[in-house]
Design an enzyme around this catalytic site. Sequence first.
Site, short mmCIF file in Angstrom:
data_model
loop_
_atom_site.label_atom_id
_atom_site.label_comp_id
_atom_site.label_asym_id
_atom_site.label_seq_id
_atom_site.Cartn_x
_atom_site.Cartn_y
_atom_site.Cartn_z
N TYR A 71 56.94 -1.18 -84.92
CA TYR A 71 57.78 -0.94 -86.10
C TYR A 71 56.93 -0.66 -87.35
O TYR A 71 57.46 -0.21 -88.37
CB TYR A 71 58.68 -2.14 -86.40
CG TYR A 71 59.66 -2.53 -85.33
CD1 TYR A 71 59.90 -1.72 -84.22
CD2 TYR A 71 60.37 -3.72 -85.43
CE1 TYR A 71 60.80 -2.11 -83.24
CE2 TYR A 71 61.27 -4.11 -84.47
CZ TYR A 71 61.48 -3.30 -83.37
OH TYR A 71 62.37 -3.71 -82.40
N LEU A 73 75.62 -4.17 -82.98
CA LEU A 73 76.80 -3.53 -83.57
C LEU A 73 76.92 -2.07 -83.14
O LEU A 73 77.64 -1.28 -83.77
CB LEU A 73 76.73 -3.64 -85.10
CG LEU A 73 76.62 -5.08 -85.63
CD1 LEU A 73 76.54 -5.09 -87.15
CD2 LEU A 73 77.78 -5.93 -85.14
N ILE A 85 70.61 -9.87 -83.11
CA ILE A 85 69.69 -9.60 -84.22
C ILE A 85 70.11 -8.32 -84.95
O ILE A 85 69.41 -7.31 -84.89
CB ILE A 85 68.22 -9.52 -83.73
CG1 ILE A 85 68.08 -8.59 -82.51
CG2 ILE A 85 67.70 -10.92 -83.40
CD1 ILE A 85 66.63 -8.28 -82.16
N ARG A 122 75.77 -6.51 -96.57
CA ARG A 122 76.03 -6.43 -95.13
C ARG A 122 75.37 -7.60 -94.39
O ARG A 122 75.95 -8.16 -93.45
CB ARG A 122 75.52 -5.10 -94.59
CG ARG A 122 75.90 -4.84 -93.12
CD ARG A 122 77.40 -4.81 -92.91
NE ARG A 122 78.08 -3.87 -93.77
CZ ARG A 122 78.19 -2.57 -93.52
NH1 ARG A 122 77.64 -2.05 -92.44
NH2 ARG A 122 78.84 -1.78 -94.36
#
Length: 283
Positions: free
Chosen positions: A50, A192, A230, A238
């Site tokens: 990342y 999500l 996660i 949010r």
Amino acid sequence: MTDQPAITVDGHAIPLLGFGTWMLEPDDARRMVAEALRIGYRHIDTAWIYRNEAAVGDGVRDAIEAGHVAREDIWLTTKIWVEHFDRDGLLRQAAESRASLGFTPDLLLLHWPRKEPAFAETIGALNEAKDQGLTGAIGLSNFPSAEFREAQALSKAKLVTNQVEYHPYLKLSKLTAAAKELGSSITAWSPLAQGKIADDPTLIGIGEAHGKSAGQVTLRWLIQQNVIAIPRTTKVSRAEESFDIFDFQLSPEEMDRIHALARPDGRMGDWLDKSFRWDEEWA
């Protein structure tokens, strides 16, 4: 570690709701990790690939210095990239990740399964990293159930989780069964469904009955399965919404309705090496 819901694996209490940092640029990663810890999250996830481990560590440090949290109350995860799966490469990256974070991670994962080098070398090196104090615990990411079992058979230490894509549009019964059989856990990335759940009529309807959003319903559905979730975001509002899931309960009927949303084409992030195959759930 925390009074939030947690799953205990091999003596480690892992908070069921964490904050992910995939695709967060360093400035956003630092800001949002600090904000997440202020909000109340106690589980932070990153990875070498990342390119934001140092920023994540800075965010953790910012939250500690602000008095929002103590280091011992945070579960911090990072991952070994596939190009570092040889013994020497893995140990070098584990040391680099610890230095970049500025903290010893609580959990070190293998990011994706890889054919070469052999699992025995990579799993052995992962155990060495734990023995050398470069991590508190070890685990996997994106391993199908056959490779999950093989890796645990080769590992001296318990592999405490397998972090994989999981959300209402993906059926994961075989992998969750394997985790239970092995005394491990599942961690859901993209919980999500990259935002696709927001417009789902079933999830919206269930949410209306509880005064919650589709996203909150989805995260609640995951943690009620003892699956670690996660979610990640660049928006403080949010992150606050995603954390507000501990004051309601989904009924068994509601849980089943959400499970019924799974479909054969539900996978969104398929970067599995062609040497391996996901569990066939629709035969």
